[in-house]
Design an enzyme around this catalytic site. Structure first.
Site, PDB file in Angstrom:
ATOM      1  N   TYR A 110       0.592  -1.087  -0.092  1.00 39.82           N
ATOM      2  CA  TYR A 110       0.127   0.016  -0.157  1.00 39.82           C
ATOM      3  C   TYR A 110       0.698   1.075  -0.329  1.00 39.82           C
ATOM      4  CZ  TYR A 110      -4.355   3.243   0.912  1.00 39.82           C
ATOM      5  OH  TYR A 110      -4.971   4.113   0.822  1.00 39.82           O
ATOM      6  N   HIS A 116       1.234   4.470  -2.939  1.00 41.93           N
ATOM      7  CA  HIS A 116       1.049   5.682  -3.144  1.00 41.93           C
ATOM      8  C   HIS A 116       1.755   6.326  -3.052  1.00 41.93           C
ATOM      9  CE1 HIS A 116      -2.495   3.725  -1.953  1.00 41.93           C
ATOM     10  NE2 HIS A 116      -3.680   5.039  -2.255  1.00 41.93           N
ATOM     11  N   TYR A 159      -5.095  17.111   0.162  1.00 44.38           N
ATOM     12  CA  TYR A 159      -5.424  15.157  -0.082  1.00 44.38           C
ATOM     13  C   TYR A 159      -4.311  14.430   0.700  1.00 44.38           C
ATOM     14  CZ  TYR A 159      -8.276  10.611  -0.869  1.00 44.38           C
ATOM     15  OH  TYR A 159      -8.270   9.728  -0.477  1.00 44.38           O
ATOM     16  N   TRP A 181      -7.813   1.525 -10.690  1.00 33.86           N
ATOM     17  CA  TRP A 181      -6.532   1.796  -9.272  1.00 33.86           C
ATOM     18  C   TRP A 181      -7.804   1.274  -8.078  1.00 33.86           C
ATOM     19  CZ3 TRP A 181      -2.298   3.600  -8.071  1.00 33.86           C
ATOM     20  CH2 TRP A 181      -2.291   4.490  -6.563  1.00 33.86           C
ATOM     21  N   TRP A 182      -8.902   1.634  -7.404  1.00 33.69           N
ATOM     22  CA  TRP A 182      -9.650   1.033  -6.965  1.00 33.69           C
ATOM     23  C   TRP A 182      -9.853  -0.624  -6.595  1.00 33.69           C
ATOM     24  CZ3 TRP A 182     -15.023   4.833  -7.220  1.00 33.69           C
ATOM     25  CH2 TRP A 182     -14.889   5.853  -7.264  1.00 33.69           C
TER      26      TRP A 182
END
Length: 122
Positions: free
Chosen positions: A25, A29, A48, A87-88
């Protein structure tokens, strides 16, 4: 998610990160695809950030400012983007939603647990 306030606001969300996916993860990112970054900007999202807490279990907290005037429309445009959907699919497998019955990011904001802002000072 239908909301009565479609205009600018700050949003906080949270969900669990699978312990075996922490490194993966962080790696994805650290190199977010340019199309994702562009869609975030085009959806009127600013400032964000995603934070990771390890205790009592790996938990992600996301914070961002929505600066547009049509939140539902902007989120729908994001959800309709094929690259965002890709991506999701990748990141959802690393996460566990705290929302009962949630099926994934594509099902709407219900994938991430929602928070209530109780204090803010600028």
């Amino acid at each position: 998610m239908a909301t009565s306030n479609q205009g600018p606001r700050r949003i906080g969300q949270w969900l669990y990160l699978r312990p075996e996916c922490i490194d993966e993860y962080k790696k994805c990112h650290a190199a977010v695809w340019p199309e994702i970054l562009e869609q975030i900007k085009d959806s009127d999202i600013k400032d964000y950030s995603i934070y990771l807490s390890m205790e009592p279990r790996p938990t992600l907290f996301a914070s961002f400012k929505y600066v547009g005037n049509s939140f539902d429309e902007d989120m729908k445009r994001m959800a309709d983007n094929p690259k965002v959907q890709e991506w999701w699919r990748m990141t959802d497998g690393m996460q566990e939603s705290p929302v009962e019955g949630a099926t994934g990011s594509a099902s709407g904001p219900g994938w991430w647990g929602q928070t209530e802002e109780v204090f803010y000072v600028e």
